[in-house]
Design a protein around this motif. Structure first.
Motif, short mmCIF file in Angstrom:
data_model
loop_
_atom_site.label_atom_id
_atom_site.label_comp_id
_atom_site.label_asym_id
_atom_site.label_seq_id
_atom_site.Cartn_x
_atom_site.Cartn_y
_atom_site.Cartn_z
N PHE A 156 0.85 -1.19 0.00
CA PHE A 156 0.00 0.00 0.00
C PHE A 156 0.88 1.24 0.00
N ALA A 157 0.34 2.35 -0.53
CA ALA A 157 1.03 3.63 -0.39
C ALA A 157 1.10 3.96 1.09
N ASN A 158 2.32 4.22 1.60
CA ASN A 158 2.46 4.43 3.04
C ASN A 158 3.07 5.78 3.40
N ALA A 159 3.27 6.64 2.41
CA ALA A 159 3.82 7.97 2.68
C ALA A 159 3.48 8.89 1.51
N GLY A 160 3.49 10.18 1.78
CA GLY A 160 3.16 11.15 0.74
C GLY A 160 4.14 11.16 -0.40
N MET A 161 5.38 10.73 -0.13
CA MET A 161 6.40 10.81 -1.18
C MET A 161 6.36 9.68 -2.19
N ASN A 162 5.52 8.65 -1.95
CA ASN A 162 5.54 7.47 -2.82
C ASN A 162 5.40 7.81 -4.29
N GLN A 163 4.44 8.67 -4.62
CA GLN A 163 4.21 8.96 -6.03
C GLN A 163 5.31 9.83 -6.64
N PHE A 164 6.14 10.45 -5.77
CA PHE A 164 7.23 11.29 -6.27
C PHE A 164 8.57 10.58 -6.25
N LYS A 165 8.57 9.31 -5.93
CA LYS A 165 9.82 8.54 -5.82
C LYS A 165 10.68 8.62 -7.07
N PRO A 166 10.10 8.48 -8.30
CA PRO A 166 10.96 8.57 -9.49
C PRO A 166 11.69 9.91 -9.61
N ILE A 167 11.08 10.97 -9.09
CA ILE A 167 11.75 12.29 -9.12
C ILE A 167 12.95 12.28 -8.19
N PHE A 168 12.77 11.77 -6.98
CA PHE A 168 13.88 11.73 -6.03
C PHE A 168 15.01 10.82 -6.50
N LEU A 169 14.65 9.76 -7.24
CA LEU A 169 15.66 8.84 -7.75
C LEU A 169 16.32 9.35 -9.04
N GLY A 170 15.86 10.51 -9.51
CA GLY A 170 16.45 11.09 -10.71
C GLY A 170 16.01 10.42 -11.99
N GLU A 171 14.92 9.67 -11.94
CA GLU A 171 14.46 8.93 -13.11
C GLU A 171 13.41 9.71 -13.91
N GLN A 172 12.87 10.75 -13.31
CA GLN A 172 11.78 11.48 -13.95
C GLN A 172 11.90 12.96 -13.61
N SER A 173 11.62 13.81 -14.57
CA SER A 173 11.64 15.25 -14.32
C SER A 173 10.29 15.69 -13.80
N PRO A 174 10.26 16.57 -12.79
CA PRO A 174 8.98 17.02 -12.25
C PRO A 174 8.26 17.94 -13.23
N SER A 175 6.94 17.83 -13.29
CA SER A 175 6.16 18.75 -14.12
C SER A 175 6.04 20.11 -13.45
N ASN A 176 6.16 20.13 -12.12
CA ASN A 176 6.17 21.38 -11.34
C ASN A 176 7.25 21.26 -10.27
N LEU A 177 7.93 22.35 -10.01
CA LEU A 177 9.02 22.33 -9.03
C LEU A 177 8.52 22.37 -7.59
N ARG A 178 7.24 22.79 -7.41
CA ARG A 178 6.66 22.85 -6.07
C ARG A 178 5.32 22.13 -6.08
N ALA A 179 5.07 21.33 -5.06
CA ALA A 179 3.82 20.56 -5.01
C ALA A 179 3.29 20.51 -3.59
N VAL A 180 1.98 20.36 -3.47
CA VAL A 180 1.32 20.19 -2.18
C VAL A 180 0.21 19.16 -2.37
N ASN A 181 0.00 18.32 -1.35
CA ASN A 181 -1.13 17.39 -1.45
C ASN A 181 -1.48 16.81 -0.09
N SER A 182 -2.57 16.06 -0.09
CA SER A 182 -2.95 15.24 1.06
C SER A 182 -3.04 13.81 0.55
#
Length: 860
Positions: A37-63
């Protein structure tokens, strides 16, 4: 402050700081095999942190919707018992992907807490990583926090790591003192006392952990924050218990209305039920289903745990499903899927509750017997396993009941008993990605992976990079007509070539937003720039027919079976389509005919399909179906077939419904509890199927010498006649066996006054053997009968007269012993029992030695 306002205030605040709101990803991850299961807010942004994907926006907010019930985040035993552990929770977060860093993150967190939400700064404490001098100095410099309230802490509490390797960095945690007397605060209580609640964690991702354990600086630094929404709501609503907030109270009050108990008198069961309802509803809404393995078993455990606590509140029947609407009223505004799929969620939960309730009562009785026979304070692992294996009690449920009785369980013994069972949950693995294993060789710097296959079957492309992997050639192109496997549709096949290479495309996958062509064939590293791409057009056309037919069938299923039907999986191939759906009953032949008729009627209308790109909110407003668990962007592709069908879909489709030709369902089966599977053909494959069926029908008519209208009656008569003949054969055989009673009796031997018959027979079923044994034992005043017979396997029957049973002898004991001698087992009642064996020789040996065995048995 109401919880909805708290959440919206958080989002609005960061949107005012230039952040883009990103909707929560599903709690059921679709593209991360390391997570149940998704267990943290960063799960969907993992490829960005791993340098595998470029972000569509440099700043993000969510719940982000999160579930933690397994691996290192497993606090299930505490959920509902304490006031702050949950299986489901929301994580509020803001992110910077190489944009702002520590100063802004710290400044804005403090501003939101103290100026927007007006939290008492005299109750706030901050911890920073002991080696992060920058953050330690920034906190008192850019906020008005008392410097004495900024504390240095060790790696365990204030250094965040994504996994054993990969991006990581120091973090700053904001804690809040909940005690009555603020003068009694002490820095030693932070991270040590439950009077200090951690509210927000600001993670500064600035390092990369190498395989050798060393840290290196990242070229781009990121901010990843997480604030537990439920705990924030408690603080901002002046509560000391998360379950006292408006996130839980409406569920609890609805539960009170259904029972004579009150929350105040016995809070724990209400808290468990409210928590588990949230976890179950959100996971089912995002596509999870109860089952016997992995994610499905987690759901089943949670339902059973809730059902058991329901018994504490005198819920004898299913009740949890009745609470689903109350959750929709609380959270449906921010997570509309809870309302859209409310009927489906309730039906799944009800079905599971009713299934478990059938064994729950018996299991609870067994548990009481079990603890009455317990020596000391430990329940044996074998006994706990019996509850699991026979009554469906997960170990944690048995542990919870044992804890209430001040008992413990022999866990090692339980695990030993489970050695032949598959493990029911997976531990969270380190972050890994298939793409990281590919050693790419770059050829050009062109923009890559533009898919143009909706409009063309071939094109000229430029190779961006290539690699050799598993004896295959991997290619990434600047553009491609090849569809990559996704959304249930298989990838295109075809050819990539130029004057120096010719490759057969075996598969196409999307890896880190790139179309990776997996090929074999002739490959030269010279002149790699330009290639010609051509898909297998005929294969694509057949796939398109099946995909569009899948959409039409999905709608037809809802019309015929009901709106509760949801897609639970699909496969679209050139030769057939497969569709898994949520439905609790076998789909009848009549219903299948109706579904086929509706789909074929839409095919005959020859409606032009419309494909459009629009905002996801607009698509949903217009009634487009979104698939369970799929992650969609802000703009989506919508495929519409007239007024009949509208779905979000990235697959390939026919131009007009008439292009499908013909639709035929060829298989309907059960896939899992509450999930059915349909297989269907279209076009020429459907025609072939009908022709084969027609041929079989004609052959049957010829063999039975009748017309089509008479065929069914003729077959029924044949089956009836066959059954009567079989029964007559059995009766004749039984009569024959019973006619030989005097022959059996004449061969009796005696052990004192006990008559013993031990003989092989011609019996071919256990029923025949029992009939013969009963007839013989009724002819004997005191005695034992041992009879052998053969069917597919050896059969052994043991009968004792009632007077021997009254003397303490048992046919079941004899059957068990003789079964062991035959390499198998046996058992039954004291007066009649059976045993099996492995081969006829073993059976004959036991029968021959039956008298000697019984002599030892009766005289021993």
């Amino acid at each position: 402050m109401k919880s909805n306002k708290i959440r919206q205030t958080f989002i609005d605040f960061f949107e005012s700081k230039g952040h883009v709101f990103v909707p929560s990803s599903p709690v059921v991850p679709q593209d991360d095999p390391t997570l149940l299961f998704a267990n943290a807010g960063m799960n969907q942004f993992k490829p960005i942190f791993l340098g595998e994907q470029s972000p569509s926006n440099l700043r993000a907010v969510n719940s982000q919707k999160c579930i933690r019930v397994s691996g290192k985040h497993n606090d299930l035993e505490e959920v509902g018992v304490d006031t702050f552990h949950h299986t489901f929770f929301e994580m509020l977060g803001n992110w910077s992907f190489g944009d702002y860093y520590k100063e802004d993150a710290i400044k804005w967190a403090w501003e939101l807490f103290t100026e927007v939400w007006n939290l008492d700064k005299n109750r706030l404490w901050v911890t920073v990583f002991e080696e992060d001098e920058e953050s330690y100095l920034l906190w008192p410099k850019i906020t008005n926090i008392d410097p004495n309230r900024v504390l240095k802490s060790g790696r365990k509490d204030n250094f965040w790591e994504m996994g054993e390797t990969g991006p990581c960095g120091p973090c700053s945690e904001i804690h809040y003192f909940i005690g009555d007397d603020i003068s009694k605060q002490n820095q030693d209580g932070v991270n040590n006392s439950d009077q200090y609640w951690e509210l927000w964690n600001l993670v500064f991702i600035q390092n990369n952990r190498l395989a050798n354990g060393q840290l290196e600086e990242l070229p781009s630094k990121h901010v990843d924050t997480g604030a537990g929404f439920e705990r924030l709501a408690s603080v901002l609503q002046g509560k000391l218990n998360n379950y006292s907030t408006d996130l839980f109270q409406p569920i609890i009050k609805e539960c009170e209305l259904l029972t004579d108990s009150t929350y105040k008198e016995n809070p724990v069961p209400f808290q468990v039920i409210a928590d588990h309802l949230r976890m179950l509803s959100f996971s089912i809404a995002d596509g999870a289903m109860p089952g016997n393995e992995g994610r499905g078993y987690v759901l089943r455990r949670i339902i059973r745990r809730a059902a058991r606590f329901g018994r504490v509140l005198n819920f004898e029947n299913a009740f949890l499903f009745k609470l689903v609407p109350s959750l929709g009223k609380i959270m449906g505004n921010i997570f509309p899927e809870i309302i859209e799929r409310q009927a489906h969620i309730a039906k799944i939960i009800k079905f599971e509750e009713e299934s478990f309730n059938e064994t729950l009562t018996k299991g609870l009785i067994q548990f009481e017997k079990m603890i009455s026979n317990t020596n000391g304070m430990i329940i044996s692992g074998k006994a706990a396993f019996k509850l699991y294996d026979t009554y469906g009690f997960p170990l944690d449920l048995t542990q919870q009941m044992a804890n209430e009785k001040k008992l413990s369980i022999d866990i090692n013994g339980f695990e030993k008993a489970m050695k032949d069972q598959k493990k029911r949950a997976r531990k969270s693995a380190k972050f890994d990605n298939y793409a990281q294993k590919i050693d790419w060789i770059n050829v050009s710097n062109l923009k890559n992976s533009e898919f143009i296959g909706y409009d063309t079957a071939k094109c000229e492309a430029t190779i961006v990079r290539y690699a050799f992997q598993d004896e295959k050639i991997y290619l990434v192109l600047d553009k491609t007509p090849f569809y990559a496997e996704s959304g249930g549709q298989v990838s295109d096949l075809g050819v990539i070539s130029n004057d120096r290479l010719k490759l057969n495309v075996l598969d196409v996958k999307i890896i880190n937003d790139e179309f990776v062509h997996i090929c074999e064939g002739e490959f030269s590293t010279e002149k790699l720039q330009k290639v010609d791409c051509e898909i297998d057009y005929k294969r694509r056309q057949r796939t398109k027919k099946n995909h569009t037919a899948t959409h039409l069938m999905h709608k037809a299923l809802k019309i015929v079976l009901g709106e509760h039907v949801q897609q639970a999986g699909s496969l679209v191939e050139p030769n057939y389509l497969r569709f898994d759906l949520t439905h609790f009953e076998k789909i009848s032949d009549t219903e299948i005919e109706k579904i086929e008729s509706i789909v074929n009627e839409e095919i005959l209308t020859n409606t032009q399909l419309d494909v459009s790109i629009m905002p996801i909110d607009q698509a949903k407003h217009e009634g487009a179906y979104a698939m369970f668990g799929e992650k969609y962007g802000e703009r989506v592709r919508v495929v519409t077939a007239g007024d009949f069908s509208k779905e979000l879909c990235g697959g390939t489709h026919v131009d007009r419904t008439g292009d499908i030709g013909f639709f035929k369902i060829v298989e309907e089966s059960s896939l899992a509890s509450g999930v059915r599977r349909i297989v269907a053909f279209t076009g020429d494959k459907a025609l072939e199927r009908i022709q084969k069926m027609s041929s079989s029908l004609n052959n049957s008519k010829r063999l039975l010498n009748c017309n089509e209208d008479e065929l069914e009656g003729r077959i029924e008569k044949l089956l009836k006649d066959k059954k009567e003949l079989e029964n007559q054969v059995k009766r004749n055989k039984s009569v024959g066996l019973l006619q030989d009673l005097d022959s059996y009796l004449s061969e009796s031997k005696f052990i004192d006054d006990i008559s013993v018959i031990s003989k092989m027979t011609q019996a071919e079923s256990i029923e025949e053997l029992k009939d013969l044994g009963s007839a013989l034992i009724n002819k004997i005043s005191i005695g034992a009968v041992v009879l052998g017979g053969m069917n597919e396997k050896p059969m052994l029957l043991i009968c004792l007269t009632n007077n021997l049973v009254e003397d303490g002898y048992s046919a079941a004991v004899i059957a068990k012993d003789l079964g062991k001698q035959m390499g198998a087992g046996g058992g039954g009642r004291p007066n009649m029992a059976t045993a099996g064996g492995k081969d006829e020789n073993g059976l004959r040996l036991v029968v021959e030695n039956g008298y000697d065995y019984l002599k030892n048995y009766f005289k021993g």
